[in-house]
Structure formats: C-alpha cells, structure tokens
Design an enzyme around this catalytic site. Structure first.
Site, PDB file in Angstrom:
ATOM      1  N   GLU A   1      -2.959   0.372  -6.581  1.00 54.31           N
ATOM      2  CA  GLU A   1      -1.904  -0.728  -6.902  1.00 54.31           C
ATOM      3  C   GLU A   1      -1.626  -0.391  -8.351  1.00 54.31           C
ATOM      4  O   GLU A   1      -2.447  -0.137  -9.059  1.00 54.31           O
ATOM      5  CB  GLU A   1      -2.531  -2.011  -6.706  1.00 54.31           C
ATOM      6  CG  GLU A   1      -2.779  -2.392  -5.340  1.00 54.31           C
ATOM      7  CD  GLU A   1      -1.610  -2.696  -4.200  1.00 54.31           C
ATOM      8  OE1 GLU A   1      -0.380  -2.588  -4.940  1.00 54.31           O
ATOM      9  OE2 GLU A   1      -1.574  -2.813  -3.067  1.00 54.31           O
TER      10      GLU A   1
ATOM     11  N   CYS B   1       0.849  -1.119   0.180  1.00 48.66           N
ATOM     12  CA  CYS B   1      -0.127   0.006   0.159  1.00 48.66           C
ATOM     13  C   CYS B   1       0.866   1.151  -0.037  1.00 48.66           C
ATOM     14  O   CYS B   1       1.572   1.594   1.061  1.00 48.66           O
ATOM     15  CB  CYS B   1      -1.050  -0.057   1.489  1.00 48.66           C
ATOM     16  SG  CYS B   1      -2.125   1.295   1.171  1.00 48.66           S
TER      17      CYS B   1
END
Length: 243
Positions: A107, A2
């Site tokens: 992502e 993340c």
DNA sequence: CCAGACGTTGTT
DNA sequence: GTCTGG
DNA sequence: CCAGACGTTGTT
DNA sequence: GTCTGG
C-alpha cells in the site's frame, strides 16, 4: 485496495496448500517480489473432477464480452459489497471463485516527499490467500484455435481500524478454513451470500505486520528481492498490526 | 428502438 | 451478454 | 497500484 | 487530465 503484491514462490513439494484436497502441483512457481496488474500470477481453482489446481493467470479480470484486454485495468479489484450484482463480475462470482496466492501486499502512503510504499504481511511472512475470481476470455476476431486468456480479480473490503491509516480498502484475506469453501461450486446462492457476508467482515487472518520498503519498487518493472525488505533499521519487529 | 457502459481508487 | 439512458 | 505516454510522417 | 502498460 490491492494493486501490487508479492509471492515467495512454490516448489512441487511445497506443503503450504496441503489442506486443499485433491490439489496437484504440476510445476514450480518462482518467487516474485513485485507483482503488478496485467502480469501472470498463480491462483488455485476447482477442477471439473472435483480436485483443485494451481495455474498462473493474468491479473485484471476480462469478462467474456470485453472488447479488448485494456478492460482489465479497471477490474484488478472487485468490491465485496457489490460483486454479486456487477455485470463484469457476477458470473465469475457465481461460478469461478479462486484463491489468489501471495505472501503480502503493498500500500502507498502519501507523504510530502512523494509516495512511500509499505508491505503488509502475515506473521512469519506466511501464505496470504486473497478471495479471487477468474474468467476466460477470447478476443473477438481471434483466429480459431486461439487459446483463451485467463484472468483474475481480487476482492476488497473495508480496511480495519489499524490498517485504515494508510488506506480505507484492503484485500479480502481468507482464513485457511474458508479456502476450500470459497472455491466450492456446489454451494447454494444462500450459502454463498452468507459466505460473502463473512468475507466482507473479512481479514479472518487477524494479525499483520507492516514495514516501509524502497520507493524503487513503485515502478512496476522493478523486480528485485529488496522490494520487500524493510527500509533502513526499521526491521520487521515492532511492526505488528492487529486487525 | 439504438448506443454505450460494463470498474475501483483517490483527490478536489 | 445485458442493462441503462436517451 | 504507479509510471509514462499523450502524434504523424518518412526513412533506415 | 486521462489512458495504457507493467
């Protein structure tokens, strides 16, 4: 992992965190479409009087012994598997766990034409809470009265099967029933160990949506609402991801 | 003893 | 601050 | 995470 | 290639 996320914002009247006891929301937080490491972002933590508070902290955890703030580049994430032992994290893990507030994370997919960012959200783009740690740091030779810099890190764990196509690590998303427990300073080391085991198998929030977004947001300085919008006709439908 | 690291991810 | 490697 | 810099001196 | 800043 993340390394970028977004936050829809919060008003004083917000009820998104109504299940966190003793939470006082003293100020509003604006929507953020592209939160990057080193930036301030709101977290929830326990207060001394047994309540909870929301504060904006800097992303990238600085242990008190860090020589300078560039150390935070290496600590934006902490592996759930090893976080209890790592020197940089263990004190924060034991005493300063927090909730990192988001409404989805990004992502990057590697493609022949470069990196394509995707946004992962919960149904309804509702509040997504990451398991986090926080610390307080003061520069070595800071003048007296210098306020400490408060920083945070986000725990990661293995991505689930259907998220693994883009990456093998995902942030630890806490289920609402674990929010308060995660911040509880009074739980025993045994209980904490059990909690982190649960957290590792994580993604208690079991269903996510995903869609590709503009490549413009790959630049951390890009902060516009379309950073989170689906590219072209993809839409937010048909993108369910069961985790 | 002192010096140096203390972290995660991805890629080859 | 604390641990590891030399 | 990605993007952008990666250097020194002197002058404005 | 690697580090720093956002």
């Amino acid at each position: 992992m993340c390394g970028r996320f977004r936050y829809r914002g919060m008003t004083i009247e917000s009820d998104e965190l109504k299940h966190v006891p003793g939470l006082e929301i003293r100020k509003a937080f604006p929507p953020r479409f592209n939160i990057a490491p080193t930036q301030l972002s709101p977290i929830v933590r326990a207060t001394k009087d047994g309540g909870h508070e929301v504060e904006a902290l800097r992303w990238g955890l600085l242990p008190f012994w860090a020589k300078d703030q560039s150390f935070g580049a290496k600590t934006i994430n902490a592996r759930a598997e090893t976080v209890p032992e790592k020197p940089a994290f263990r004190n924060a893990f034991r005493f300063r766990r927090c909730l990192v507030l988001s409404h989805g994370f990004f992502e990057w997919e590697t493609t022949p034409t470069g990196k394509q960012p995707w946004l992962f959200t919960l149904p309804g783009e509702s509040l997504m809470v990451f398991a986090g740690l926080w610390e307080s740091w003061t520069p070595k030779d800071a003048p007296p009265e210098t306020p400490p810099t408060e920083t945070f890190s986000i725990l990661t764990t293995t991505a689930t099967t259907r998220g693994a196509w883009i990456h093998d690590r995902f942030p630890v998303v806490l289920a609402p029933e674990d929010w308060v427990h995660w911040m509880d300073d009074s739980i025993s080391p045994q209980e904490l160990e059990r909690l982190v085991q649960k957290v590792q198998t994580g993604h208690a929030a079991t269903e996510m949506n995903q869609w590709p977004v503009t490549r413009k947001m790959s630049n951390a300085r890009y902060e516009a609402p379309d950073a989170v919008e689906p590219l072209s006709t993809q839409g937010k439908e048909g993108t369910d991801l069961l985790l």
